[in-house]
Design an enzyme around this catalytic site. Structure first.
Site, PDB file in Angstrom:
ATOM      1  N   GLU A 151       0.921  -1.385  -0.006  1.00  0.00           N
ATOM      2  CA  GLU A 151       0.020  -0.221  -0.046  1.00  0.00           C
ATOM      3  C   GLU A 151       0.856   1.067  -0.208  1.00  0.00           C
ATOM      4  OE1 GLU A 151      -3.552   1.949   2.389  1.00  0.00           O
ATOM      5  OE2 GLU A 151      -2.240   0.524   3.383  1.00  0.00           O
ATOM      6  N   CYS A 156      -5.956  -2.758   2.249  1.00  0.00           N
ATOM      7  CA  CYS A 156      -5.531  -2.975   3.995  1.00  0.00           C
ATOM      8  C   CYS A 156      -6.678  -2.936   4.657  1.00  0.00           C
ATOM      9  CB  CYS A 156      -4.730  -1.521   4.007  1.00  0.00           C
ATOM     10  SG  CYS A 156      -4.057  -1.482   5.712  1.00  0.00           S
ATOM     11  N   LYS A 185     -10.127   2.689  -2.330  1.00  0.00           N
ATOM     12  CA  LYS A 185     -10.429   1.880  -0.785  1.00  0.00           C
ATOM     13  C   LYS A 185     -11.549   2.486  -0.260  1.00  0.00           C
ATOM     14  CE  LYS A 185      -7.739   1.586   3.548  1.00  0.00           C
ATOM     15  NZ  LYS A 185      -6.435   1.752   4.038  1.00  0.00           N
TER      16      LYS A 185
END
Length: 294
Positions: A40, A150, A113
């Site tokens: 990331e 994540c 995300k």
């Protein structure tokens, strides 16, 4: 499929970080990697340790310099690359965005995300607008990739929605580490919970999982206060098979670059043994979209 993963310790020198990534991508491609996954926000430090408006100057458009650079690498080497970038979509509008680059250098697709944390050392809500593209796998020449990022890795709903739309792999570029205020025992419990929940996604969906984390200590400067914050990332990048079996696990305290072979045909066989998608009670899940049931 031969999947290359790069677990790297980053410094404040973004140009050097990118140069090291390029060298490792070349090496993995020469060893036969077909798909290469990066961690990331791989170009620089994990800046979300502090809230600093000057950091927004690091963001870039998509397409932009990074997609051009890594796209050129993908085309030169004939590999698919999963990147993770700080996207400037418009003035005051930024995302944490994964970009998948096809073997011809083109952008196969992007994922913004969706789940954004806001915890000490992870002040991501200050920087990132939650994604608005939903949970949709990206079709590539090596397969249909369920790319998440994540904090998404804690949510079974995200993994399930990717699986329901034909994802053949679940992929998580990651930046997570230890809270220095926790005891060593608590730190290890959190690290193992992080891996366990993702292996659970592999089992529940009958899909391999590829997770690539940062490693090492990173100090992030708050330019407004001239103070540093420090975060120790726990590495442990791993690949799990469709029954949650560990195919590879990286060290907690060292960089790692390796190729892991994943038997894509095994997914079909595992789903024949454990037909979880067949047996879902879709007639009884209406409340799943509620925040809480009183």
């Amino acid at each position: 499929m031969k999947i290359g993963i790069i677990q790297q310790h980053n410094t404040a020198d973004a140009e050097q970080n990118i140069k090291r990534l390029a060298t490792k991508i070349r090496s993995l491609a020469q060893q036969g990697a077909q798909l290469i996954v990066l961690q990331e926000l791989h170009n620089g430090l994990y800046f979300c340790q502090t809230e600093d408006v000057n950091v927004f100057s690091q963001a870039e458009p998509i397409p932009g310099p990074s997609t051009e650079f890594f796209g050129d690498l993908a085309r030169e080497l004939g590999v698919v690359i999963v990147t993770s970038l700080f996207e400037k979509r418009a003035a005051g509008l930024y995302h944490n965005t994964a970009v998948v680059l096809e073997r011809d250098g083109s952008i196969a697709g992007i994922y913004r995300k969706m789940h954004i944390p806001d915890d000490p050392g992870y002040y991501e809500k200050f920087y990132f607008t939650p994604g608005d593209l939903g949970f949709h796998p990206i079709k590539t020449s090596v397969g249909c990739l369920g790319v998440l990022v994540c904090w998404d890795q804690w949510y079974p709903e995200a993994a399930r929605l990717m699986a329901m739309q034909g994802a053949q792999l679940l992929i998580y570029p990651t930046a997570i580490g230890y809270d220095p205020n926790d005891t060593p025992e608590e730190q290890q419990r959190q690290r193992m919970a992080w891996q366990t929940v993702q292996r659970g996604h592999a089992v529940a969906n009958g899909l391999p999982v590829i997770t690539v984390n940062r490693v090492g200590e990173e100090k992030s400067l708050n330019s407004q206060l001239s103070t540093f914050n420090s975060q120790l990332f726990w590495g442990t990048s791993f690949v799990a098979g469709p029954q949650g079996e560990l195919l590879y696990e990286a060290p907690t305290d060292q960089e790692a670059e390796t190729i892991v072979e994943v038997d894509m045909e095994r997914t079909e066989q595992v789903r024949r043994w454990w037909p979880f998608l067949r047996d879902r009670r879709i007639d009884a899940y209406q409340d799943i979209t509620k925040r809480y049931i009183d």
